[in-house]
Design a protein around this motif. Structure first.
Motif, PDB file in Angstrom:
ATOM      1  N   HIS A 150      17.292  -2.709  -0.460  1.00  0.00           N
ATOM      2  CA  HIS A 150      17.671  -2.922   0.937  1.00  0.00           C
ATOM      3  C   HIS A 150      18.728  -1.931   1.397  1.00  0.00           C
ATOM      4  CE1 HIS A 150      15.277  -6.549   1.243  1.00  0.00           C
ATOM      5  NE2 HIS A 150      15.804  -6.979   0.115  1.00  0.00           N
ATOM      6  N   ASP A 151      18.962  -0.897   0.630  1.00  0.00           N
ATOM      7  CA  ASP A 151      19.896   0.171   0.997  1.00  0.00           C
ATOM      8  C   ASP A 151      19.113   1.187   1.826  1.00  0.00           C
ATOM      9  OD1 ASP A 151      21.515   2.399   1.188  1.00  0.00           O
ATOM     10  OD2 ASP A 151      22.110   2.406  -0.917  1.00  0.00           O
TER      11      ASP A 151
ATOM     12  N   LEU B   5      16.813   6.916  -8.749  1.00  0.00           N
ATOM     13  CA  LEU B   5      15.811   7.939  -8.447  1.00  0.00           C
ATOM     14  C   LEU B   5      15.076   8.459  -9.677  1.00  0.00           C
ATOM     15  CD1 LEU B   5      17.657  10.175  -5.810  1.00  0.00           C
ATOM     16  CD2 LEU B   5      15.860   8.492  -5.374  1.00  0.00           C
ATOM     17  N   ALA B   6      15.791   8.591 -10.790  1.00  0.00           N
ATOM     18  CA  ALA B   6      15.228   9.289 -11.948  1.00  0.00           C
ATOM     19  C   ALA B   6      13.920   8.669 -12.417  1.00  0.00           C
ATOM     20  CB  ALA B   6      16.243   9.317 -13.090  1.00  0.00           C
ATOM     21  N   GLU B   7      13.906   7.372 -12.619  1.00  0.00           N
ATOM     22  CA  GLU B   7      12.719   6.711 -13.164  1.00  0.00           C
ATOM     23  C   GLU B   7      11.556   6.744 -12.184  1.00  0.00           C
ATOM     24  OE1 GLU B   7      11.491   2.258 -14.722  1.00  0.00           O
ATOM     25  OE2 GLU B   7      13.556   2.949 -15.026  1.00  0.00           O
TER      26      GLU B   7
ATOM     27  N   GLN C 212      16.642   4.318   0.567  1.00  0.00           N
ATOM     28  CA  GLN C 212      15.202   4.251   0.798  1.00  0.00           C
ATOM     29  C   GLN C 212      14.719   5.400   1.684  1.00  0.00           C
ATOM     30  OE1 GLN C 212      13.225   2.288  -0.939  1.00  0.00           O
ATOM     31  NE2 GLN C 212      15.100   1.522  -1.920  1.00  0.00           N
ATOM     32  N   MET C 213      15.538   5.822   2.638  1.00  0.00           N
ATOM     33  CA  MET C 213      15.177   6.970   3.470  1.00  0.00           C
ATOM     34  C   MET C 213      15.178   8.254   2.642  1.00  0.00           C
ATOM     35  SD  MET C 213      16.847   8.148   7.111  1.00  0.00           S
ATOM     36  CE  MET C 213      16.157   6.723   7.965  1.00  0.00           C
ATOM     37  N   LEU C 214      16.111   8.368   1.708  1.00  0.00           N
ATOM     38  CA  LEU C 214      16.149   9.528   0.819  1.00  0.00           C
ATOM     39  C   LEU C 214      14.892   9.573  -0.054  1.00  0.00           C
ATOM     40  CD1 LEU C 214      17.539  11.961  -0.502  1.00  0.00           C
ATOM     41  CD2 LEU C 214      18.778  10.351  -1.969  1.00  0.00           C
ATOM     42  N   ILE C 215      14.494   8.429  -0.591  1.00  0.00           N
ATOM     43  CA  ILE C 215      13.279   8.374  -1.414  1.00  0.00           C
ATOM     44  C   ILE C 215      12.066   8.828  -0.610  1.00  0.00           C
ATOM     45  CG2 ILE C 215      11.671   6.793  -2.574  1.00  0.00           C
ATOM     46  CD1 ILE C 215      14.131   5.188  -3.485  1.00  0.00           C
ATOM     47  N   ALA C 216      11.961   8.357   0.621  1.00  0.00           N
ATOM     48  CA  ALA C 216      10.843   8.757   1.477  1.00  0.00           C
ATOM     49  C   ALA C 216      10.872  10.253   1.767  1.00  0.00           C
ATOM     50  CB  ALA C 216      10.886   7.964   2.784  1.00  0.00           C
ATOM     51  N   ASP C 217      12.051  10.811   2.023  1.00  0.00           N
ATOM     52  CA  ASP C 217      12.174  12.246   2.290  1.00  0.00           C
ATOM     53  C   ASP C 217      11.795  13.069   1.065  1.00  0.00           C
ATOM     54  OD1 ASP C 217      12.907  11.989   4.909  1.00  0.00           O
ATOM     55  OD2 ASP C 217      15.064  12.149   4.548  1.00  0.00           O
ATOM     56  N   LEU C 218      12.198  12.599  -0.121  1.00  0.00           N
ATOM     57  CA  LEU C 218      11.860  13.327  -1.350  1.00  0.00           C
ATOM     58  C   LEU C 218      10.358  13.337  -1.586  1.00  0.00           C
ATOM     59  CD1 LEU C 218      14.702  12.084  -3.738  1.00  0.00           C
ATOM     60  CD2 LEU C 218      14.454  14.371  -2.763  1.00  0.00           C
ATOM     61  N   LYS C 219       9.722  12.194  -1.422  1.00  0.00           N
ATOM     62  CA  LYS C 219       8.272  12.128  -1.619  1.00  0.00           C
ATOM     63  C   LYS C 219       7.547  13.030  -0.617  1.00  0.00           C
ATOM     64  CE  LYS C 219       7.870   7.631  -3.880  1.00  0.00           C
ATOM     65  NZ  LYS C 219       7.302   6.269  -3.822  1.00  0.00           N
TER      66      LYS C 219
ATOM     67  N   SER D 186      19.049  15.892  10.290  1.00  0.00           N
ATOM     68  CA  SER D 186      20.109  14.898  10.161  1.00  0.00           C
ATOM     69  C   SER D 186      19.505  13.497  10.177  1.00  0.00           C
ATOM     70  CB  SER D 186      21.120  15.026  11.308  1.00  0.00           C
ATOM     71  OG  SER D 186      21.785  16.270  11.243  1.00  0.00           O
ATOM     72  N   ARG D 187      19.952  12.680   9.264  1.00  0.00           N
ATOM     73  CA  ARG D 187      19.480  11.298   9.194  1.00  0.00           C
ATOM     74  C   ARG D 187      20.629  10.359   9.523  1.00  0.00           C
ATOM     75  NH1 ARG D 187      14.285  12.259   9.570  1.00  0.00           N
ATOM     76  NH2 ARG D 187      13.194  12.782   7.617  1.00  0.00           N
ATOM     77  N   ARG D 188      20.347   9.310  10.254  1.00  0.00           N
ATOM     78  CA  ARG D 188      21.371   8.308  10.589  1.00  0.00           C
ATOM     79  C   ARG D 188      20.819   6.906  10.333  1.00  0.00           C
ATOM     80  NH1 ARG D 188      21.969  12.535  14.058  1.00  0.00           N
ATOM     81  NH2 ARG D 188      24.082  13.380  14.267  1.00  0.00           N
ATOM     82  N   PRO D 189      20.594   6.586   9.061  1.00  0.00           N
ATOM     83  CA  PRO D 189      20.032   5.267   8.750  1.00  0.00           C
ATOM     84  C   PRO D 189      21.038   4.149   8.996  1.00  0.00           C
ATOM     85  CG  PRO D 189      20.693   6.371   6.741  1.00  0.00           C
ATOM     86  CD  PRO D 189      20.873   7.368   7.858  1.00  0.00           C
ATOM     87  N   LYS D 190      20.515   2.954   9.230  1.00  0.00           N
ATOM     88  CA  LYS D 190      21.378   1.778   9.284  1.00  0.00           C
ATOM     89  C   LYS D 190      21.880   1.479   7.883  1.00  0.00           C
ATOM     90  CE  LYS D 190      19.017  -0.341  13.233  1.00  0.00           C
ATOM     91  NZ  LYS D 190      18.261  -1.538  13.713  1.00  0.00           N
TER      92      LYS D 190
END
Length: 272
Positions: free
Chosen positions: A192-193, A235-237, A197-204, A26-30
């Motif tokens: 700044h979302d 995300l796609a690009e 940005q947390m999703l991008i980090a998790d995907l990588k 579970s993620r709870r980003p600001k």
């Protein structure tokens, strides 16, 4: 059959054990990484200040006109103001659902509500005896199931039957509240979302540390097409360039999209 049922009553020696199921994360980003920016608590406070009067015009009906506005569902009478109060509650809840989905979906919904208000105020300012307000046009942000009770032909109210001066006052108050909210959200770009940005980090991290050898597949589910479009756009690009992987999008309201060159992006092709 459940896993436990199969393990207990079936011989699984020929097919092996079930894969180990990892616990969910579970993620709870600001809301954003920008200091002194609006946060979830601030937004909740601002939403509490909204009248959402654009969804409740019948509250401003003259007493002499109220009897002419009623709807009948399955033989039971329901006043138009009762229906509108239900719509207002749904829209208030819907705003929170949109915010939970993504800041972009929330922002788009605020913009659409503000557009409804802008148009309604303009109608009042251009007042003529025969102008009516059609509530059925204000439900496009609701899920189809939620919107169904409000998509009725008996949804029009004549300005001549209303205290439209008081209504305009409350509409203008909402208009200013929405302007302020949208202004405070304007700095939250994709960079700044925090959730994006947390999703991008998790995907990588997923692509670099595979759970199953050779499997880099990821499925992202979201409640709203607005959020799905936002994710695909952002995300796609970056996934194609940085990770060499293709990305596809499916929603219930658009044809499919994907990053595979010369691929026929029909809904069914992309889904398959």
């Amino acid at each position: 059959r459940s896993r436990s049922h199969i393990v207990k009553y079936y011989d699984t020696s020929a097919i092996g054990e079930f894969p180990h199921r990892l616990p969910p994360i579970s993620r709870r980003p600001k809301l954003t990484d920008i200091s002194n920016a609006i946060n979830f608590k601030d937004i909740a406070t601002e939403l509490d200040n909204l009248n959402l009067a654009v969804y409740t015009p019948s509250l401003y009906l003259h007493d002499s006109a109220k009897g002419t506005y009623s709807i009948n569902y399955d033989g039971e009478g329901l006043s138009i103001d009762g229906r509108e109060k239900g719509l207002r509650k749904l829209m208030a809840t819907n705003l929170l659902k949109r915010l939970e989905s993504s800041v972009n979906s929330f922002r788009l919904t605020l913009q659409r509500i503000k557009e409804y208000i802008d148009k309604t105020i303009q109608l009042i300012d251009d007042y003529e005896e025969n102008i009516t307000i059609d509530m059925a046009t204000f439900t496009e942000d609701l899920d189809d199931e939620d919107a169904a009770p409000f998509a009725t032909k008996k949804s029009k109210i004549s300005l001549a039957d209303m205290d439209y001066i008081s209504w305009r006052r409350d509409l203008a108050a909402d208009q200013e509240e929405l302007k302020m909210l949208l202004l405070m959200l304007s700095d939250i770009t994709p960079e700044h979302d925090s959730k994006l940005q947390m999703l991008i980090a998790d995907l990588k991290d997923k692509f670099e540390h595979l759970i199953n050898e050779g499997n880099k597949k990821v499925l992202i589910f979201t409640a709203f097409a607005d959020t799905a479009d936002y994710l695909y756009k952002n995300l796609a690009e970056i996934i194609k360039e940085d990770c060499g992987l293709n990305v596809a999008l499916i929603t219930g309201s658009t044809e499919g999209k994907c990053t595979i060159p010369k691929f026929e992006c029909t809904f069914n092709n992309v889904l398959t």
